[in-house]
Design an enzyme around this catalytic site. Structure first.
Site, short mmCIF file in Angstrom:
data_model
loop_
_atom_site.label_atom_id
_atom_site.label_comp_id
_atom_site.label_asym_id
_atom_site.label_seq_id
_atom_site.Cartn_x
_atom_site.Cartn_y
_atom_site.Cartn_z
CE1 TYR A 101 49.30 30.41 22.95
CE2 TYR A 101 47.52 31.89 22.32
CZ TYR A 101 48.37 31.39 23.27
OH TYR A 101 48.29 31.84 24.56
CD GLU A 189 49.71 29.22 26.29
OE1 GLU A 189 49.83 30.45 26.17
OE2 GLU A 189 50.58 28.50 26.80
#
Ligand code: GDP
Ligand code: MN
Length: 382
Positions: A101, A189
């Site tokens: 991530y 993101e």
């Protein structure tokens, strides 16, 4: 403004953030053709502005163009959390070795950009942050200095990504930060950021939120909204020049001035309720505006009671009261309406409201009491 995955990936590609080769398709035939052009296995992905598409069945692997056709047929038109799928993104399938991530956003309280990275990607990152906070590495970035090489390196090593991903991940983070800054984003993101079996580090998903205040620097950005989903009630509010935002609760809110409306939301939540919307009728609202606002709330089936909170400055209490009276005459309002009027001409306004012979209209003298009444009334509805 939240972009669709494919729009975010196309911005990433402009800067050089590695993304898989892909095409947009609006029909199964187009998806099939896209798969033929790309070659090999492809993934067909629903393009909607919500996460969790994988779990909802909006992401499917196709071994060949025929399967891509059939997956597109199944995914197009699908409803994912209230969003209908009008487009799919067909992209070259990746051989995933590890999922990570990464994100960049603005930390207002620190007055710095915030970079986050985790070796636990592909899953709900909020969950990871809650249960294993140490698994999410956070770094503050000086907006003038930018993300330095050593900071990008520190992020990757502290997050303990696989050693073979280090070099690619550092390079990708630098590009991702560059995209975040150059495109004036509120958020970039990537979940998951992947290490492929071939040893490449690639952005497999893209969540990009653009700061609309930066659009003067990007004349091509406003058009990106053309294929975004706007709830019909928000569209209607926009046509009537009202500032409306849909929320999750059941108490309809109408107020004048963004600050007062936000305080109203807070008070409603303080007394145990949840607002179904934010609706600011602005300064100087008169009868027509109040009617228009009530008509908009009538489109929303989740509303169980309505709270009108007006503090008159430029807005005059008597005009607002006239609007409420007219709305009670003209509209068949399906819920009780609690009204708190204060400020300019409030006394005149209250007198006008006293003339309404309807048990559905509930005048209230303070904001707190009004909120309590509205919450109690909503709770009484089964
Ligand atoms: P989201 O569910 O809306 O966040 O969509 P993502 O783009 O993040 O995809 C969800 C998951 O689908 C990923 O975490 C992967 O596990 C899987 N996935 C997506 N693309 C591929 C691919 O090309 N190959 C493989 N094997 N899995 C994929
Ligand atoms: Mn994702």
């Amino acid at each position: 403004m939240d972009l669709l995955e494919y729009q975010g990936k196309s911005l990433f590609a402009r800067i050089g953030v590695p993304v898989p080769d892909g095409r947009v398709a609006t029909s199964p035939t187009e998806a099939q053709r896209a798969a033929e052009e790309i070659g090999g296995r492809v993934v067909v992905k629903a393009q909607v502005q919500v996460g969790g598409r994988g779990k909802a069945g909006g992401i499917k692997l196709a071994e060949n163009p025929h399967e891509a056709h059939d997956h597109a047929l199944a995914i197009l038109g699908m409803d994912i959390k209230g969003h209908t799928v009008h487009k799919v993104w067909v992209e070259s399938a990746s051989n995933i070795k590890a999922e990570y991530y990464a994100s960049f956003t603005l930390d207002r309280s620190a007055k710095r950009h915030l970079g986050m990275i985790s070796a636990k990607g592909g899953v709900d990152i909020e969950e990871v942050a809650a249960t294993e906070p140490e698994a999410v590495v956070k770094v503050h970035i000086d907006p003038v200095m930018g993300l330095t090489n050593w900071q990008a390196t520190e992020m990757v090593y502290r997050a303990k990504l696989d050693p073979e991903a280090a070099r690619g991940a550092i390079a990708l983070l630098k590009k991702l930060y560059q995209a975040f800054v150059e495109f004036d984003c509120d958020l970039v993101e990537v979940n998951p950021l992947i290490l492929t079996a071939e040893g490449n580090v690639v952005a497999l998903d893209a969540k990009v939120a653009l700061d609309e205040n930066g659009f003067f620097r990007h004349p091509d950005f406003p058009a990106l909204a053309d294929d975004h989903f706007i709830p019909p009630v928000e569209k209607m509010a926009k046509e009537r020049d009202l500032n409306f935002i849909k929320l999750d609760g059941d108490i309809g809110i109408i107020g004048n001035g963004a600050g007062l409306v936000m305080s109203t939301l807070d008070v409603v939540s303080l007394v145990g309720g949840e607002a179904s919307n934010f609706l600011d009728v602005g300064g100087g609202a008169g009868a027509d505006t109040i009617i228009a606002a009530l008509e908009i709330l009538m489109q929303d089936p989740s509303v169980k009671s309505v709270l009108i909170n007006i503090f008159g400055g430029i807005t005059r209490g008597d005009l607002v009261a006239q609007g409420i009276v007219a709305a009670f005459e003209r509209l068949d309002l399906p819920w009780p309406v609690v009204v708190r009027l204060d400020g300019t001409n409030a006394a005149e306004g209250r007198e006008i409201l006293a003339g309404v012979k309807s048990a559905q209209l509930i005048p209230s003298s303070t904001m707190r009491e009004a909120a309590e009444r509205a919450v109690a009334l909503a709770k009484a509805v089964v």
